[in-house]
Motif scaffolding. Structure first.
Motif: not given
Length: 314
Positions: A23, A27, A59, A78, A82, A101, A103, A114, A117, A121
């Motif tokens: 994580q 970020g 990403g 990111v 994904l 996350l 997007l 983004r 969040d 999380q």
């Protein structure tokens, strides 16, 4: 979380084991630029109108307007995994990952922004949007949430009995405006009101379910561990097991233009049903690569997605 799943869920399991470091890494960095992004590990695919958009590790988001030529999306903020992607129409799309996350794209996946969040999380495993404003995400340990304002705010959803924490592997649409979620230990859930309320279904199965599909004729399929495929002719009230032709874990399903259903899974599994979707004929690719997703092409070929990127199956 079992490590004999699709690449997508295997990666999610690894993230659960080392969430803190991963994580932090994701970020603030950008997606890794690649000279041949179609060969990057890819774990999920969606249609953005006629375009295909696939997501994966680091990403990476790859796009294709013809299924043959692929390019990497710009401005993906990111560099982590994904896990899922969904488009409400040709322009509005969402992708999700670990750490809550989210997007969003408003240009067919070319660029991504983004969003905030999700609280807590959670490890997100699935996303589905039917309009530019309404969508649902699901994830590990019973996490499910819904938005009605395009992802700006989210409300938790309750599924099953209080305290249930099954990993919710995929949300998908069914007939008549219904929605389904498949989960661990043979669990599945249905909503008849757009996702606001959910009921647990008796699938008759104890093995984990990884994926599902609503067919054009109103039937519903669920699939997962040990090659299990379940079919409902009554919108989820009852289920019967089909001959899948395999004991490999099935990770994705897709309906072909002629009404047959294709499936992919672990160990290079590729299968296609008969026209009545009563049984499947399966093959194992020579490379035996785990496959996470597929997309049928107009010419009859299948595009397969996994750790080697995009593969073509005639």
């Amino acid at each position: 979380m079992s490590t004999i799943r699709s690449l997508r869920l295997l990666f999610a399991a690894l993230i659960l084991a080392g969430a803190g470091s991963v994580q932090a890494e994701a970020g603030s960095l950008q997606a890794m630029p690649l000279a041949a992004p179609q060969h990057a590990p890819l774990v999920a695919v969606a249609h953005a109108g006629e375009r295909l958009a696939a997501v994966g590790d680091h990403g990476v988001v790859v796009l294709s307007d013809d299924g043959n030529r692929w390019r990497q999306a710009r401005d993906v903020p990111v560099d982590g995994l994904l896990t899922a992607i969904s488009f409400a129409d040709a322009q509005h799309g969402w992708a999700v990952g670990h750490g809550g996350l989210l997007l969003r794209s408003e240009d067919g996946g070319e660029t991504w922004e983004r969003q905030a969040d999700l609280e807590g999380q959670p490890v997100l495993l699935s996303v589905w949007f039917d309009t530019a404003r309404h969508g649902i995400v699901t994830g590990a340990y019973g996490y499910a949430a819904q938005t009605r304002d395009g992802g700006n705010s989210w409300q938790r959803l309750g599924l099953g009995a209080e305290g249930d924490d099954y990993h919710l592997n995929q949300v998908f649409p069914g007939p008549g405006g219904s929605l389904f979620i498949v989960a661990e230990m043979g669990n599945a859930y249905r909503s008849r009101d757009g996702g606001s309320t959910w009921e647990a279904l008796d699938t008759g199965s104890s093995g984990s379910l990884w994926t599902g599909l609503g067919l054009r004729n109103g039937r519903v399929l669920l699939a997962g561990m040990s090659g299990r495929v379940l079919l409902s002719d009554d919108q989820g009230d009852s289920w019967r097991e089909l001959d899948s032709g395999t004991h490999e874990a099935i990770t994705d399903l897709a309906e072909l233009p002629d009404g047959r259903v294709a499936l992919v899974g672990n160990g290079g599994l590729v299968g296609v049903s008969d026209r009545g979707v009563g049984r499947f004929t399966t093959t194992i690719r020579d490379d035996r690569v785990n496959l996470a997703a597929l997309a049928p092409q107009a010419d009859g070929d299948l595009l397969l997605f996994g750790p080697s990127g995009v593969l073509t199956q005639p």
